[in-house]
Design a protein around this motif. Structure first.
Motif, short mmCIF file in Angstrom:
data_model
loop_
_atom_site.label_atom_id
_atom_site.label_comp_id
_atom_site.label_asym_id
_atom_site.label_seq_id
_atom_site.Cartn_x
_atom_site.Cartn_y
_atom_site.Cartn_z
N UNK A 152 15.27 55.67 48.49
CA UNK A 152 15.65 57.05 48.75
C UNK A 152 17.05 57.15 49.33
N UNK A 153 17.39 56.21 50.22
CA UNK A 153 18.73 56.23 50.82
C UNK A 153 19.81 55.95 49.77
N UNK A 176 21.29 50.31 55.09
CA UNK A 176 22.14 49.26 54.52
C UNK A 176 22.12 49.25 52.99
N UNK A 177 21.04 49.71 52.38
CA UNK A 177 20.97 49.68 50.91
C UNK A 177 21.97 50.64 50.27
N UNK A 240 16.60 41.14 49.94
CA UNK A 240 17.53 42.18 49.47
C UNK A 240 18.22 42.90 50.63
N UNK A 241 17.55 42.96 51.77
CA UNK A 241 18.22 43.53 52.94
C UNK A 241 19.39 42.64 53.37
N UNK A 242 19.19 41.34 53.32
CA UNK A 242 20.27 40.40 53.64
C UNK A 242 21.44 40.59 52.67
N UNK A 248 28.71 44.50 53.44
CA UNK A 248 29.59 45.20 54.37
C UNK A 248 30.85 44.38 54.65
N UNK A 249 31.93 45.10 54.88
CA UNK A 249 33.19 44.45 55.26
C UNK A 249 33.27 44.19 56.75
#
Length: 517
Positions: A152-153, A176-177, A240-242, A248-249
């Motif tokens: 959803x996000x 994060x996704x 997948x969260x990892x 991210x930068x």
């Protein structure tokens, strides 16, 4: 493995590389081109709406925070960061992607002033209102909630980028996704302020050990089959969260506890799942999400308005046990009521004698119907525990009202397990309220720690330990009580001020990535 099978797998892999991937890259390029073309007009309209006739040298920083009007600790971080940027970066316009469609820009700014005493410049702030926020609410996903909210996000991020693409994207709420959507489709730097990891090794351990928790219900823990399936689900989600965090930068986190978990997740590997991602079609996912990730996160402690709270008189204080927390399930208000009920049961004089009467006050924000239902259940629990007369609920209090309660309470109660930071605990201490917090997370490692080698508060785990700690505070001599209140305040003011947060935010590297872009 036969020679013919090897040839078949090789042919499948090569066909994907030489046929599917170019088609996918072409599709991504066309989407990017369309977003970029449409964004020129949207960007021009934004500058005109805010009264900036020229765009020369001005940059846009987007903050993804669907619940920006909630009034909690995460929102204080968001608004303090934006206010700091408005004072020091006059060439930066802040855009907040918000799902608060029931409020106007003016109403949100007014609430920020009332709740946090933070003043915002409307000419440097814009809101992009999102219609699909329901997709990230837990009520929309009664099963596979983590997966559902994450998907959803991603849709919510797509909705955000189709309305306005910033020069730098910062997630300040824990989605994060969304990094994949923004990074792949918009090709802009991505950063985050992480309050709490979406999944952690602790959660994996609880499922593996079949420990009942608010994220691990009894119907799952009682079944070996369901627990095995859930563990596999969590392993996949963690993988997948990892990958998401590695996109991210730059990453900021709010405590030592969160940093340890996020750093561990950044280094996370799962041999079996990783091996599967060498095979089509999963190898495409791995290829698209591969990035030069930050190997560690930077601790930037959340801001607390310690200046005003530090002016409160340390004595005298009323016999009030104060809780300041949104009515979310993880805050565990039930444990507070149960521990308080045990305290009153062990010491009936706290009910009968007026001069010794003790009161529990629950101050917190209610965001939606789910929170309202929890509040109703808590009221019923207080009645069933026969402590209703000694308990008061204060819902969606204004900032002055919160300060008033902090100025007169004796004890600050926080029962959340693995609280990522605990800004409410910092507020207790800055206000001179002696904290009794759960022995885990930020309150254990960062906040309620010795100052000059002496106590600043108490930790507990069970309702018995919480009741005992509250009784200890209520029984302190005037000299011991005053000394502990002073130590708690001195540590909070020294370590968790707004100035410390703004310094850490400035040094986090966001400005470098904006310049790079």
């Amino acid at each position: 493995m036969s020679h013919r099978l090897v040839q078949g797998i090789t042919a499948l892999f090569l066909s994907e590389v030489f046929v599917f991937l170019p088609s996918l890259w072409l599709l991504l390029y066309l989407i990017r081109l369309r977003l970029r073309t449409a964004n020129k007009a949207r960007r021009a309209a934004l500058f005109e709406e805010l009264g900036h006739s020229k765009q020369n040298g001005k940059r846009v920083v987007g903050f993804f925070h669907p619940y920006c009007n909630a009034g909690g600790g995460g929102e204080r971080v968001l608004w303090t960061a934006i206010a700091s940027m408005q004072r020091t970066e006059l060439n930066v316009l802040s855009v907040v992607y918000s799902g608060d469609t029931d409020a106007t820009k003016e109403e949100i700014i007014a609430k920020v002033k009332a709740r946090f005493d933070i003043s915002l410049d409307p000419s440097l702030l814009h809101f992009v209102f999102l219609r699909s926020r329901r997709l990230v609410e837990d009520s929309a996903w009664p099963r596979f909630t983590l997966l559902g909210q994450s998907l959803g996000s991603m849709y919510l991020a797509w909705e955000s980028m189709t309305q306005l693409v910033p020069d730098l994207y910062i997630d300040t709420m824990g989605y994060a996704f969304t990094f994949h959507v923004v990074s792949l489709l918009c090709r802009i730097p991505v950063g985050a302020y992480v309050h709490y990891p979406t999944i952690s090794t602790d959660m994996l351990a609880r499922v593996k050990s079949r420990t009942e928790w608010h994220t691990n219900r009894n119907d799952v823990t009682s079944s070996a089959i369901l627990s095995s399936f859930k563990l596999l689900y969590y392993r996949l989600f963690m993988y997948y969260y990892a990958l998401s965090l590695q996109t991210a930068n730059f990453l900021m986190v709010n405590s030592s506890w969160t940093k340890n978990h996020v750093d561990s997740i950044l280094q996370h590997s799962d041999v079996l799942i990783d091996a599967l991602h060498w095979l089509p079609p999963l190898n495409v996912v791995k290829f698209l999400t591969s990035r030069n990730a930050p190997r560690t996160a930077r601790i930037v402690y959340p801001p607390c308005d310690t200046r005003e709270m530090a002016q409160f008189q340390l004595t005298p204080r009323k016999r009030i046990v104060l809780s300041v927390a949104q009515f979310r399930p993880e805050k565990d208000h039930r444990a507070q009521l149960q521990a308080f009920a045990l305290l009153l049961k062990q010491h009936p004089e706290y009910i009968k004698n007026d001069d010794q009467r003790v009161k529990l006050v629950l101050v917190g924000g209610s965001r939606n119907e789910g929170d309202e239902k929890r509040i109703s259940e808590l009221r019923k629990l207080a009645k069933n525990l026969d402590i209703e007369a000694n308990v008061e609920f204060v819902i969606n209090a204004s900032y002055p009202d919160v300060l008033d309660w902090l100025s007169k309470a004796s004890i600050g109660l926080s029962t959340m397990v693995d609280e990522h930071f605990g800004i409410n605990v910092v507020e207790f201490m800055a206000a001179g309220v002696i904290p009794v917090a759960h022995a885990s997370g930020g309150p254990l490692k960062d906040i309620v720690v010795p100052f000059n080698g002496e106590r600043t508060g108490f930790h507990a785990k069970s309702k018995e330990e919480f009741a005992s700690a509250m009784e200890t505070v209520l029984s302190l001599s005037p000299e011991e009580e005053l000394a502990m209140r002073w130590r708690a305040r001195a540590w909070a003011v020294q370590r968790f001020s707004e100035e410390e947060f703004e310094r850490g935010w400035t040094e986090s590297g966001w400005r470098d990535w904006l310049s790079h872009q």
